[in-house]
Design an enzyme around this catalytic site. Structure first.
Site, PDB file in Angstrom:
ATOM      1  N   GLU A 158       0.852  -1.192   0.000  1.00  0.00           N
ATOM      2  CA  GLU A 158       0.000   0.000   0.000  1.00  0.00           C
ATOM      3  C   GLU A 158       0.886   1.239   0.000  1.00  0.00           C
ATOM      4  O   GLU A 158       1.850   1.333   0.771  1.00  0.00           O
ATOM      5  CB  GLU A 158      -0.886   0.009   1.252  1.00  0.00           C
ATOM      6  CG  GLU A 158      -1.860   1.149   1.322  1.00  0.00           C
ATOM      7  CD  GLU A 158      -3.089   0.929   0.463  1.00  0.00           C
ATOM      8  OE1 GLU A 158      -3.775   1.930   0.171  1.00  0.00           O
ATOM      9  OE2 GLU A 158      -3.357  -0.230   0.092  1.00  0.00           O
ATOM     10  N   SER A 204       4.671   8.493   1.292  1.00  0.00           N
ATOM     11  CA  SER A 204       5.051   7.779   0.085  1.00  0.00           C
ATOM     12  C   SER A 204       6.514   7.339   0.147  1.00  0.00           C
ATOM     13  O   SER A 204       7.330   7.937   0.868  1.00  0.00           O
ATOM     14  CB  SER A 204       4.823   8.655  -1.147  1.00  0.00           C
ATOM     15  OG  SER A 204       5.597   9.845  -1.062  1.00  0.00           O
ATOM     16  N   ASN A 205       6.845   6.311  -0.601  1.00  0.00           N
ATOM     17  CA  ASN A 205       8.203   5.763  -0.702  1.00  0.00           C
ATOM     18  C   ASN A 205       8.755   5.291   0.634  1.00  0.00           C
ATOM     19  O   ASN A 205       9.958   5.211   0.828  1.00  0.00           O
ATOM     20  CB  ASN A 205       9.158   6.793  -1.325  1.00  0.00           C
ATOM     21  CG  ASN A 205       8.692   7.239  -2.690  1.00  0.00           C
ATOM     22  OD1 ASN A 205       8.336   6.417  -3.531  1.00  0.00           O
ATOM     23  ND2 ASN A 205       8.665   8.552  -2.918  1.00  0.00           N
ATOM     24  N   ARG A 206       7.832   5.012   1.573  1.00  0.00           N
ATOM     25  CA  ARG A 206       8.200   4.534   2.915  1.00  0.00           C
ATOM     26  C   ARG A 206       9.019   5.571   3.701  1.00  0.00           C
ATOM     27  O   ARG A 206       9.696   5.235   4.676  1.00  0.00           O
ATOM     28  CB  ARG A 206       8.966   3.203   2.851  1.00  0.00           C
ATOM     29  CG  ARG A 206       8.126   2.043   2.294  1.00  0.00           C
ATOM     30  CD  ARG A 206       6.912   1.798   3.159  1.00  0.00           C
ATOM     31  NE  ARG A 206       6.139   0.638   2.776  1.00  0.00           N
ATOM     32  CZ  ARG A 206       5.019   0.664   2.040  1.00  0.00           C
ATOM     33  NH1 ARG A 206       4.566   1.839   1.602  1.00  0.00           N
ATOM     34  NH2 ARG A 206       4.355  -0.429   1.758  1.00  0.00           N
ATOM     35  N   LEU A 207       8.942   6.832   3.290  1.00  0.00           N
ATOM     36  CA  LEU A 207       9.613   7.911   4.028  1.00  0.00           C
ATOM     37  C   LEU A 207       8.605   8.519   4.996  1.00  0.00           C
ATOM     38  O   LEU A 207       8.177   9.674   4.867  1.00  0.00           O
ATOM     39  CB  LEU A 207      10.168   8.959   3.065  1.00  0.00           C
ATOM     40  CG  LEU A 207      11.234   8.446   2.092  1.00  0.00           C
ATOM     41  CD1 LEU A 207      11.682   9.562   1.152  1.00  0.00           C
ATOM     42  CD2 LEU A 207      12.438   7.893   2.863  1.00  0.00           C
TER      43      LEU A 207
END
Length: 212
Positions: free
Chosen positions: A8, A188-191
């Site tokens: 996700e 987003s982007n796991r940041l």
């Protein structure tokens, strides 16, 4: 089973230092109200982690019943496994996971029993069936069958028929007094955005951003 495709992307919101309340209880209340307004199912469900005197951990989901600047209160059987853990080691952690909002809050602190008067005040607000359930369940103990549990429930129902159900001596609340809060907002982007509050004294909290 390969589940690597379950992914996700978190894009709903951001969290910056300027967004935060200086007091983590106020920040929690803000997020909790938003979880309620989003009509999430049981936004007060929290995963409670305890450890035995030997350091053996266990987690389970309990329901937060109320909170204020003094801490977070939940109720249980004082003879349950979680209660035995807390008696031996009061350090606990809880996690609120609000996935539809892509948020979670982690709290660490110490759990302590609340007064009998405070437990009674809450117990009186419970549905009668829940009051009877507190009497008939030897929580965390091995039982032979559900039928036995239902028979005990009926026994308690008859015992207190036409009477108020009293507070069991073995049932009551714990208040978790926090030492730290972490507010996590998926990005987003796991940041992800993560902010940690650490208690310095009763009136001051240090706030730091954590790497995701």
């Amino acid at each position: 089973m390969d589940i690597h495709h379950l992914r996700e992307e978190y894009t709903q919101a951001a969290l910056s230092r300027k967004d935060l309340q200086p007091n983590p209880f106020q920040q929690f209340e803000c997020w909790f109200q938003q979880a309620c307004h989003a009509e999430l199912q049981e936004p007060n469900a929290m995963v409670l982690a305890t450890a035995s005197a030997q350091g053996e951990p266990l987690v389970r989901t309990v329901l937060l019943k109320y909170f204020d600047n003094n801490g977070f209160v939940f109720f249980t059987n004082y003879e349950s496994r979680k209660a035995r853990h807390i008696d031996a080691n009061p350090h606990v952690a809880v996690l609120f996971l609000w996935l539809p909002l892509q948020r979670q809050v982690q709290i660490t602190g110490r759990a302590m029993k609340i007064s009998t008067a405070e437990s009674l005040k809450y117990f009186a607000t419970r549905p009668r069936g829940s009051q009877l359930g507190a009497w008939c369940s030897p929580q965390s103990s091995i039982i032979s069958s559900r039928q036995m549990l239902q028979m005990e429930f009926e026994k308690m129902r008859q015992k207190f028929l036409n009477h108020e159900v009293p507070l069991p001596s073995f049932w009551g609340g714990y208040r978790i007094v926090p030492d730290s809060f972490e507010f996590w907002q998926g990005r987003s982007n796991r940041l992800h955005d993560r902010f940690l509050y650490i208690r310095q004294d009763n009136d001051h909290w240090e706030i730091n951003r954590l790497a995701p």
